[in-house]
Design a protein around this motif. Structure first.
Motif, PDB file in Angstrom:
ATOM      1  N   MET A   5      17.411 -12.159   8.836  1.00 56.71           N
ATOM      2  CA  MET A   5      16.410 -12.897   8.046  1.00 56.71           C
ATOM      3  C   MET A   5      14.978 -12.533   8.445  1.00 56.71           C
ATOM      4  O   MET A   5      14.036 -12.974   7.822  1.00 56.71           O
ATOM      5  CB  MET A   5      16.613 -14.404   8.225  1.00 56.71           C
ATOM      6  CG  MET A   5      17.892 -14.941   7.622  1.00 56.71           C
ATOM      7  SD  MET A   5      17.900 -14.834   5.818  1.00 56.71           S
ATOM      8  CE  MET A   5      16.635 -16.021   5.410  1.00 56.71           C
ATOM      9  N   ASN A   6      14.802 -11.741   9.478  1.00 55.27           N
ATOM     10  CA  ASN A   6      13.477 -11.387   9.972  1.00 55.27           C
ATOM     11  C   ASN A   6      12.969 -10.104   9.326  1.00 55.27           C
ATOM     12  O   ASN A   6      13.747  -9.224   8.985  1.00 55.27           O
ATOM     13  CB  ASN A   6      13.502 -11.196  11.491  1.00 55.27           C
ATOM     14  CG  ASN A   6      13.995 -12.416  12.215  1.00 55.27           C
ATOM     15  OD1 ASN A   6      13.922 -13.534  11.712  1.00 55.27           O
ATOM     16  ND2 ASN A   6      14.503 -12.232  13.408  1.00 55.27           N
ATOM     17  N   ALA A   7      11.657 -10.013   9.184  1.00 55.41           N
ATOM     18  CA  ALA A   7      11.022  -8.784   8.697  1.00 55.41           C
ATOM     19  C   ALA A   7      10.398  -8.079   9.893  1.00 55.41           C
ATOM     20  O   ALA A   7       9.743  -8.701  10.717  1.00 55.41           O
ATOM     21  CB  ALA A   7       9.950  -9.101   7.661  1.00 55.41           C
ATOM     22  N   MET A   8      10.622  -6.778   9.987  1.00 54.57           N
ATOM     23  CA  MET A   8      10.035  -5.968  11.048  1.00 54.57           C
ATOM     24  C   MET A   8       8.927  -5.133  10.414  1.00 54.57           C
ATOM     25  O   MET A   8       9.177  -4.340   9.506  1.00 54.57           O
ATOM     26  CB  MET A   8      11.089  -5.059  11.692  1.00 54.57           C
ATOM     27  CG  MET A   8      12.297  -5.811  12.252  1.00 54.57           C
ATOM     28  SD  MET A   8      11.902  -6.942  13.579  1.00 54.57           S
ATOM     29  CE  MET A   8      11.566  -5.781  14.881  1.00 54.57           C
ATOM     30  N   LEU A   9       7.691  -5.341  10.882  1.00 56.62           N
ATOM     31  CA  LEU A   9       6.534  -4.616  10.368  1.00 56.62           C
ATOM     32  C   LEU A   9       6.174  -3.518  11.352  1.00 56.62           C
ATOM     33  O   LEU A   9       5.991  -3.782  12.544  1.00 56.62           O
ATOM     34  CB  LEU A   9       5.343  -5.556  10.201  1.00 56.62           C
ATOM     35  CG  LEU A   9       5.575  -6.861   9.432  1.00 56.62           C
ATOM     36  CD1 LEU A   9       4.308  -7.684   9.410  1.00 56.62           C
ATOM     37  CD2 LEU A   9       6.072  -6.585   8.034  1.00 56.62           C
ATOM     38  N   TYR A  10       6.060  -2.285  10.878  1.00 54.06           N
ATOM     39  CA  TYR A  10       5.711  -1.146  11.712  1.00 54.06           C
ATOM     40  C   TYR A  10       4.288  -0.725  11.337  1.00 54.06           C
ATOM     41  O   TYR A  10       4.018  -0.436  10.170  1.00 54.06           O
ATOM     42  CB  TYR A  10       6.695  -0.003  11.496  1.00 54.06           C
ATOM     43  CG  TYR A  10       8.108  -0.399  11.849  1.00 54.06           C
ATOM     44  CD1 TYR A  10       8.594  -0.239  13.141  1.00 54.06           C
ATOM     45  CD2 TYR A  10       8.946  -0.973  10.903  1.00 54.06           C
ATOM     46  CE1 TYR A  10       9.883  -0.624  13.479  1.00 54.06           C
ATOM     47  CE2 TYR A  10      10.229  -1.370  11.221  1.00 54.06           C
ATOM     48  CZ  TYR A  10      10.693  -1.193  12.511  1.00 54.06           C
ATOM     49  OH  TYR A  10      11.963  -1.580  12.849  1.00 54.06           O
ATOM     50  N   SER A  56       5.571   0.816   7.560  1.00 58.34           N
ATOM     51  CA  SER A  56       6.909   0.586   7.031  1.00 58.34           C
ATOM     52  C   SER A  56       7.328  -0.858   7.295  1.00 58.34           C
ATOM     53  O   SER A  56       6.786  -1.518   8.176  1.00 58.34           O
ATOM     54  CB  SER A  56       7.898   1.545   7.700  1.00 58.34           C
ATOM     55  OG  SER A  56       9.190   1.387   7.170  1.00 58.34           O
ATOM     56  N   VAL A  57       8.315  -1.312   6.525  1.00 61.38           N
ATOM     57  CA  VAL A  57       8.893  -2.646   6.711  1.00 61.38           C
ATOM     58  C   VAL A  57      10.407  -2.516   6.614  1.00 61.38           C
ATOM     59  O   VAL A  57      10.916  -1.825   5.731  1.00 61.38           O
ATOM     60  CB  VAL A  57       8.423  -3.638   5.621  1.00 61.38           C
ATOM     61  CG1 VAL A  57       9.070  -5.001   5.810  1.00 61.38           C
ATOM     62  CG2 VAL A  57       6.915  -3.753   5.606  1.00 61.38           C
ATOM     63  N   THR A  58      11.104  -3.158   7.530  1.00 62.48           N
ATOM     64  CA  THR A  58      12.553  -3.256   7.446  1.00 62.48           C
ATOM     65  C   THR A  58      12.932  -4.715   7.673  1.00 62.48           C
ATOM     66  O   THR A  58      12.098  -5.522   8.073  1.00 62.48           O
ATOM     67  CB  THR A  58      13.270  -2.378   8.503  1.00 62.48           C
ATOM     68  OG1 THR A  58      12.890  -2.816   9.810  1.00 62.48           O
ATOM     69  CG2 THR A  58      12.935  -0.909   8.330  1.00 62.48           C
ATOM     70  N   ARG A  84      -4.997  10.730  17.396  1.00 61.77           N
ATOM     71  CA  ARG A  84      -4.093  10.020  18.301  1.00 61.77           C
ATOM     72  C   ARG A  84      -3.883   8.626  17.722  1.00 61.77           C
ATOM     73  O   ARG A  84      -4.809   8.015  17.192  1.00 61.77           O
ATOM     74  CB  ARG A  84      -4.714   9.942  19.695  1.00 61.77           C
ATOM     75  CG  ARG A  84      -4.849  11.347  20.302  1.00 61.77           C
ATOM     76  CD  ARG A  84      -5.382  11.310  21.681  1.00 61.77           C
ATOM     77  NE  ARG A  84      -4.502  10.476  22.502  1.00 61.77           N
ATOM     78  CZ  ARG A  84      -4.778  10.122  23.735  1.00 61.77           C
ATOM     79  NH1 ARG A  84      -5.877  10.510  24.310  1.00 61.77           N
ATOM     80  NH2 ARG A  84      -3.948   9.363  24.410  1.00 61.77           N
ATOM     81  N   TRP A  85      -2.647   8.158  17.820  1.00 61.52           N
ATOM     82  CA  TRP A  85      -2.280   6.889  17.199  1.00 61.52           C
ATOM     83  C   TRP A  85      -1.712   5.917  18.230  1.00 61.52           C
ATOM     84  O   TRP A  85      -1.059   6.307  19.181  1.00 61.52           O
ATOM     85  CB  TRP A  85      -1.224   7.112  16.116  1.00 61.52           C
ATOM     86  CG  TRP A  85      -1.672   8.016  15.020  1.00 61.52           C
ATOM     87  CD1 TRP A  85      -1.407   9.357  14.903  1.00 61.52           C
ATOM     88  CD2 TRP A  85      -2.478   7.681  13.906  1.00 61.52           C
ATOM     89  NE1 TRP A  85      -1.995   9.856  13.779  1.00 61.52           N
ATOM     90  CE2 TRP A  85      -2.662   8.851  13.145  1.00 61.52           C
ATOM     91  CE3 TRP A  85      -3.058   6.508  13.466  1.00 61.52           C
ATOM     92  CZ2 TRP A  85      -3.396   8.878  11.971  1.00 61.52           C
ATOM     93  CZ3 TRP A  85      -3.798   6.536  12.298  1.00 61.52           C
ATOM     94  CH2 TRP A  85      -3.958   7.704  11.560  1.00 61.52           C
ATOM     95  N   SER A  86      -1.947   4.661  17.966  1.00 62.01           N
ATOM     96  CA  SER A  86      -1.310   3.574  18.706  1.00 62.01           C
ATOM     97  C   SER A  86      -0.368   2.902  17.715  1.00 62.01           C
ATOM     98  O   SER A  86      -0.690   2.789  16.522  1.00 62.01           O
ATOM     99  CB  SER A  86      -2.383   2.589  19.179  1.00 62.01           C
ATOM    100  OG  SER A  86      -1.810   1.544  19.912  1.00 62.01           O
ATOM    101  N   TYR A  87       0.790   2.475  18.186  1.00 68.07           N
ATOM    102  CA  TYR A  87       1.798   1.888  17.296  1.00 68.07           C
ATOM    103  C   TYR A  87       2.125   0.469  17.723  1.00 68.07           C
ATOM    104  O   TYR A  87       2.015   0.112  18.890  1.00 68.07           O
ATOM    105  CB  TYR A  87       3.075   2.733  17.309  1.00 68.07           C
ATOM    106  CG  TYR A  87       2.833   4.135  16.821  1.00 68.07           C
ATOM    107  CD1 TYR A  87       2.829   4.426  15.465  1.00 68.07           C
ATOM    108  CD2 TYR A  87       2.584   5.171  17.709  1.00 68.07           C
ATOM    109  CE1 TYR A  87       2.577   5.710  15.008  1.00 68.07           C
ATOM    110  CE2 TYR A  87       2.335   6.455  17.265  1.00 68.07           C
ATOM    111  CZ  TYR A  87       2.336   6.718  15.909  1.00 68.07           C
ATOM    112  OH  TYR A  87       2.086   7.983  15.464  1.00 68.07           O
ATOM    113  N   LYS A  88       2.537  -0.333  16.739  1.00 65.27           N
ATOM    114  CA  LYS A  88       2.865  -1.742  16.991  1.00 65.27           C
ATOM    115  C   LYS A  88       4.021  -2.128  16.078  1.00 65.27           C
ATOM    116  O   LYS A  88       4.067  -1.732  14.915  1.00 65.27           O
ATOM    117  CB  LYS A  88       1.626  -2.589  16.689  1.00 65.27           C
ATOM    118  CG  LYS A  88       1.775  -4.060  16.932  1.00 65.27           C
ATOM    119  CD  LYS A  88       0.454  -4.756  16.555  1.00 65.27           C
ATOM    120  CE  LYS A  88       0.272  -6.059  17.248  1.00 65.27           C
ATOM    121  NZ  LYS A  88      -0.255  -5.972  18.589  1.00 65.27           N
ATOM    122  N   VAL A  89       4.953  -2.900  16.609  1.00 68.56           N
ATOM    123  CA  VAL A  89       6.050  -3.461  15.819  1.00 68.56           C
ATOM    124  C   VAL A  89       5.933  -4.977  15.915  1.00 68.56           C
ATOM    125  O   VAL A  89       5.861  -5.529  17.007  1.00 68.56           O
ATOM    126  CB  VAL A  89       7.433  -3.001  16.329  1.00 68.56           C
ATOM    127  CG1 VAL A  89       8.546  -3.640  15.504  1.00 68.56           C
ATOM    128  CG2 VAL A  89       7.541  -1.487  16.294  1.00 68.56           C
TER     129      VAL A  89
END
Length: 56
Positions: free
Chosen positions: A46-51, A40-42, A4-9
């Motif tokens: 100008m912002n970076a989204m870290l998954y 992942s990173v998108t 089971r996983w927990s996710y964060k952005v």
């Protein structure tokens, strides 16, 4: 039993003249100490989204 996983952005906003590698390293190091794994990173403008994910 399956994992089971927990996710964060996390949104990393640029400092003066954009996002610096050191800024990302510091953010990722702090999250890694909490058990988060970068998936992942998108970019969003100008912002970076870290998954990230961690097993619960």
């Amino acid at each position: 039993m399956s994992k089971r996983w927990s996710y964060k952005v996390v949104e990393v906003k640029p400092q003066w003249l954009g996002i610096k590698p050191k800024q990302l390293e510091e953010t990722l190091a702090a999250l890694g100490q909490q058990g988060w794994e970068l998936v992942s990173v998108t970019t969003n403008g100008m912002n970076a989204m870290l998954y990230l994910k961690k097993e619960i």
